[in-house]
Design a protein around this motif. Structure first.
Motif, PDB file in Angstrom:
ATOM      1  N   THR A 157     -13.231  -8.730 -51.578  1.00  0.00           N
ATOM      2  CA  THR A 157     -12.308  -9.155 -50.519  1.00  0.00           C
ATOM      3  C   THR A 157     -10.878  -8.719 -50.802  1.00  0.00           C
ATOM      4  OG1 THR A 157     -13.709 -11.091 -50.148  1.00  0.00           O
ATOM      5  CG2 THR A 157     -11.521 -11.118 -49.157  1.00  0.00           C
ATOM      6  N   TYR A 158     -10.435  -8.848 -52.058  1.00  0.00           N
ATOM      7  CA  TYR A 158      -9.048  -8.512 -52.392  1.00  0.00           C
ATOM      8  C   TYR A 158      -8.932  -7.179 -53.135  1.00  0.00           C
ATOM      9  CZ  TYR A 158      -8.027 -13.178 -50.844  1.00  0.00           C
ATOM     10  OH  TYR A 158      -7.909 -14.301 -50.062  1.00  0.00           O
ATOM     11  N   LEU A 210     -19.832  -9.063 -48.969  1.00  0.00           N
ATOM     12  CA  LEU A 210     -19.329  -7.982 -48.119  1.00  0.00           C
ATOM     13  C   LEU A 210     -18.917  -8.427 -46.716  1.00  0.00           C
ATOM     14  CD1 LEU A 210     -21.744  -5.034 -49.008  1.00  0.00           C
ATOM     15  CD2 LEU A 210     -19.362  -5.313 -49.697  1.00  0.00           C
ATOM     16  N   GLU A 211     -19.434  -9.542 -46.252  1.00  0.00           N
ATOM     17  CA  GLU A 211     -19.178  -9.907 -44.849  1.00  0.00           C
ATOM     18  C   GLU A 211     -17.949 -10.797 -44.687  1.00  0.00           C
ATOM     19  OE1 GLU A 211     -22.890 -11.134 -43.033  1.00  0.00           O
ATOM     20  OE2 GLU A 211     -23.874  -9.262 -43.665  1.00  0.00           O
ATOM     21  N   TRP A 212     -16.958 -10.528 -45.517  1.00  0.00           N
ATOM     22  CA  TRP A 212     -15.675 -11.222 -45.405  1.00  0.00           C
ATOM     23  C   TRP A 212     -14.952 -10.972 -44.069  1.00  0.00           C
ATOM     24  CZ3 TRP A 212     -11.604  -7.922 -44.717  1.00  0.00           C
ATOM     25  CH2 TRP A 212     -11.801  -6.585 -45.112  1.00  0.00           C
ATOM     26  N   PRO A 213     -15.147  -9.809 -43.390  1.00  0.00           N
ATOM     27  CA  PRO A 213     -14.453  -9.645 -42.098  1.00  0.00           C
ATOM     28  C   PRO A 213     -14.841 -10.706 -41.064  1.00  0.00           C
ATOM     29  CG  PRO A 213     -15.218  -7.512 -42.904  1.00  0.00           C
ATOM     30  CD  PRO A 213     -15.842  -8.557 -43.781  1.00  0.00           C
ATOM     31  N   MET A 214     -16.028 -11.256 -41.171  1.00  0.00           N
ATOM     32  CA  MET A 214     -16.444 -12.303 -40.231  1.00  0.00           C
ATOM     33  C   MET A 214     -15.735 -13.624 -40.528  1.00  0.00           C
ATOM     34  SD  MET A 214     -18.568 -10.795 -38.213  1.00  0.00           S
ATOM     35  CE  MET A 214     -19.447 -12.119 -37.366  1.00  0.00           C
ATOM     36  N   GLN A 215     -15.335 -13.803 -41.774  1.00  0.00           N
ATOM     37  CA  GLN A 215     -14.665 -15.038 -42.168  1.00  0.00           C
ATOM     38  C   GLN A 215     -13.161 -14.965 -41.953  1.00  0.00           C
ATOM     39  OE1 GLN A 215     -15.852 -15.418 -46.268  1.00  0.00           O
ATOM     40  NE2 GLN A 215     -18.024 -15.130 -45.767  1.00  0.00           N
ATOM     41  N   LEU A 216     -12.567 -13.820 -42.251  1.00  0.00           N
ATOM     42  CA  LEU A 216     -11.118 -13.696 -42.164  1.00  0.00           C
ATOM     43  C   LEU A 216     -10.627 -13.403 -40.752  1.00  0.00           C
ATOM     44  CD1 LEU A 216     -10.124 -11.812 -45.435  1.00  0.00           C
ATOM     45  CD2 LEU A 216     -10.277 -14.259 -44.997  1.00  0.00           C
ATOM     46  N   ASN A 217     -11.473 -12.829 -39.914  1.00  0.00           N
ATOM     47  CA  ASN A 217     -11.081 -12.513 -38.536  1.00  0.00           C
ATOM     48  C   ASN A 217     -12.132 -13.068 -37.579  1.00  0.00           C
ATOM     49  OD1 ASN A 217     -10.220 -11.476 -36.112  1.00  0.00           O
ATOM     50  ND2 ASN A 217     -10.054  -9.354 -36.812  1.00  0.00           N
ATOM     51  N   GLN A 218     -11.854 -14.243 -37.040  1.00  0.00           N
ATOM     52  CA  GLN A 218     -12.844 -14.914 -36.195  1.00  0.00           C
ATOM     53  C   GLN A 218     -13.091 -14.186 -34.878  1.00  0.00           C
ATOM     54  OE1 GLN A 218     -11.829 -19.059 -35.804  1.00  0.00           O
ATOM     55  NE2 GLN A 218     -12.323 -19.505 -37.939  1.00  0.00           N
ATOM     56  N   ASP A 219     -12.173 -13.305 -34.471  1.00  0.00           N
ATOM     57  CA  ASP A 219     -12.402 -12.517 -33.252  1.00  0.00           C
ATOM     58  C   ASP A 219     -13.636 -11.642 -33.384  1.00  0.00           C
ATOM     59  OD1 ASP A 219     -10.293 -13.586 -31.905  1.00  0.00           O
ATOM     60  OD2 ASP A 219      -8.903 -11.942 -32.337  1.00  0.00           O
ATOM     61  N   ASN A 220     -13.970 -11.239 -34.613  1.00  0.00           N
ATOM     62  CA  ASN A 220     -15.169 -10.423 -34.825  1.00  0.00           C
ATOM     63  C   ASN A 220     -16.429 -11.155 -34.384  1.00  0.00           C
ATOM     64  OD1 ASN A 220     -13.943  -8.111 -35.896  1.00  0.00           O
ATOM     65  ND2 ASN A 220     -13.857  -8.993 -37.947  1.00  0.00           N
ATOM     66  N   GLN A 221     -16.406 -12.479 -34.469  1.00  0.00           N
ATOM     67  CA  GLN A 221     -17.581 -13.266 -34.094  1.00  0.00           C
ATOM     68  C   GLN A 221     -17.856 -13.219 -32.585  1.00  0.00           C
ATOM     69  OE1 GLN A 221     -17.170 -17.221 -35.748  1.00  0.00           O
ATOM     70  NE2 GLN A 221     -16.466 -16.431 -37.728  1.00  0.00           N
ATOM     71  N   ALA A 268     -22.722  -9.923 -34.622  1.00  0.00           N
ATOM     72  CA  ALA A 268     -23.517 -10.910 -35.365  1.00  0.00           C
ATOM     73  C   ALA A 268     -23.100 -10.900 -36.827  1.00  0.00           C
ATOM     74  CB  ALA A 268     -25.001 -10.586 -35.236  1.00  0.00           C
ATOM     75  N   TYR A 269     -22.760  -9.713 -37.322  1.00  0.00           N
ATOM     76  CA  TYR A 269     -22.224  -9.606 -38.678  1.00  0.00           C
ATOM     77  C   TYR A 269     -21.522  -8.265 -38.844  1.00  0.00           C
ATOM     78  CZ  TYR A 269     -26.620  -6.989 -39.512  1.00  0.00           C
ATOM     79  OH  TYR A 269     -27.670  -6.109 -39.434  1.00  0.00           O
ATOM     80  N   ILE A 270     -20.571  -8.250 -39.767  1.00  0.00           N
ATOM     81  CA  ILE A 270     -19.887  -7.024 -40.200  1.00  0.00           C
ATOM     82  C   ILE A 270     -19.689  -7.133 -41.711  1.00  0.00           C
ATOM     83  CG2 ILE A 270     -17.825  -5.577 -40.103  1.00  0.00           C
ATOM     84  CD1 ILE A 270     -17.217  -6.660 -37.377  1.00  0.00           C
TER      85      ILE A 270
END
Length: 435
Positions: free
Chosen positions: A211-212, A349-360, A364-366
């Motif tokens: 993530t970082y 790896l699927e931190w983009p779904m957690q940090l950017n809720q617009d992705n949801q 379904a996953y990124i």
């Protein structure tokens, strides 16, 4: 900030105060101007060092502050000059920062010798632009390391809740070498209350790597998991062109290790470039062990390699092809790993779904991991939209200059977003890259 930034800011303070050696220059007006200038420079240093503000942004705001606090600014002549400057900067900023995904496409077309793009749709390769060429991965290689971590968790070789002391981790941290990634991760660990007895969980170390993008965490995990295990994992997964993994941070000490008193930087670069890659990897591994045992004390060191030496380091980073990472992403996306390993790697790896809720709202996953140096800008991602369509996308770009790095960084997200969300745009990219 790097050493050049420190030298530049220190020079501003020095030359601002130098005239006051002569008593005649110690007028009230001149002293007020000096206080504003020195105060602004100190403000820039504080903003960058303690609040992690982008150096260029802080420098621009500092320049603006100096102009606005100067009484002479508010004359008709000065206002006209500054107005024209602001207009010119505004036009340039619009050209640089406007959303233009086609800039990335244009760069790919014009630089086939240093660029690769791989896009697969529902398991079938759709775009394969120089995707079989091995290029430096930079931090994108951390996907493979994360996979090996997940597999060892699955095999109970290691435990997610095992603890790691920060003292042990920080032995692999070279200040100013990772754009503040390690410090940003540590700050989150502190704010989330995840540091206990000066220790963190092994799983949080792995998350910090992904993530970082902490390089210190990466080199620690390379040692923990075993270089041979990571390299054998790539082979077992059918990743055919992947170069052997070696520690990333310790390689930054190689120039100092081989430096001789009677050679200049140009000769040093030639020595490094002529060094066989096997010797280079072995040397990096040895130096990493010295960091682990404290023979190399990173607390006494600061990253200050010149751009020319950084280029050698960047060029020799672990390489693979876009095809390789497209295949690796598909293995993860299709849950082809054992159950616990599949769950673990997705969590990393699927931190983009957690940090950017617009992705949801769209997916379904990124899952994603980028990688960059002064000369490299890479990204590897897999995704499934809400219609069930799956994609793997790998973008590898090398030999970038400063302007290319800036423009691609600004437009890469919109380029990737259009590739994932628009069939028409995928066809456009496919057709233009085939010309």
């Amino acid at each position: 900030m790097n050493s050049w930034a420190w030298i530049g800011l220190s020079s501003i303070i020095f030359f601002t105060l130098l005239p006051f050696v002569n008593k005649k220059n110690r007028t009230k007006a001149e002293m007020q101007k000096a206080i504003v200038t020195v105060g602004t420079v100190i403000g820039i240093i504080i903003a960058v060092s303690f609040f992690h503000v982008n150096y260029i942004a802080a420098l621009l705001f500092g320049l603006l502050a100096v102009i606005l606090l100067d009484r002479k600014t508010y004359t008709k002549k000065r206002l006209s000059i500054y107005g024209l400057m602001v207009l010119a900067v505004g036009i340039a900023a619009f050209a640089v920062f406007r959303d233009n995904p086609d800039y990335v496409l244009k760069h790919l077309k014009e630089n086939p010798q240093s660029s690769s793009l791989f896009v697969a749709e529902n398991g079938m390769p759709f775009i394969a632009y120089h995707s079989d060429v091995v290029r430096p991965l930079a931090s994108t290689v951390k996907i493979l390391i994360a996979v090996e971590y997940a597999m060892q968790v699955d095999a109970n070789t290691i435990q997610k809740n095992d603890t790691v002391s920060l003292e042990e981790l920080n032995r692999f941290y070279l200040k100013n070498s990772d754009g503040g990634a390690h410090e940003a991760w540590l700050n989150i660990m502190k704010s989330d209350g995840k540091i206990k007895n000066n220790e963190v969980s092994l799983h949080d170390v792995a998350k910090g790597m992904i993530t970082y993008s902490s390089n210190a965490n990466t080199d620690f995990l390379i040692g923990k998991l075993g270089i041979n295990s990571i390299n054998e994992r790539a082979k077992a997964l059918g990743i055919e062109k992947h170069e052997e993994v070696y520690p990333i941070v310790s390689a930054l000490f190689i120039p100092e290790h081989v430096q001789q008193e009677d050679i200049d930087e140009k000769e040093l670069i030639k020595i490094l470039e002529r060094m066989p890659i096997d010797e280079y990897r072995s040397l990096s591994t040895m130096l990493s062990q010295h960091m682990k045992t404290g023979m190399i004390k990173t607390t006494d060191a600061t990253f200050n390699l010149s751009p020319a030496l950084q280029k050698v380091w960047s060029d020799r980073l672990i390489g693979a092809s876009a095809n390789d990472y497209g295949k690796l992403l598909a293995i993860i996306s299709n849950d082809e790993l054992p159950n616990v390993a599949a769950e673990t790697i997705r969590d990393l790896l699927e931190w983009p779904m957690q940090l950017n809720q617009d992705n949801q709202k769209h997916f379904a996953y990124i899952g994603a991991k980028g990688g960059s140096t002064m000369f490299i800008l890479n990204n590897a991602m897999y995704a499934q939209n809400l219609n069930g369509d799956q994609y793997e996308l790998v973008l590898l770009m090398d030999d970038l200059n400063i302007m290319e790095q800036l423009l691609i960084s600004n437009n890469r997200h919109s380029f990737e977003s259009k590739l994932l969300n628009s069939k028409d745009y995928r066809m456009k990219v496919l057709n233009e890259l085939a010309e």
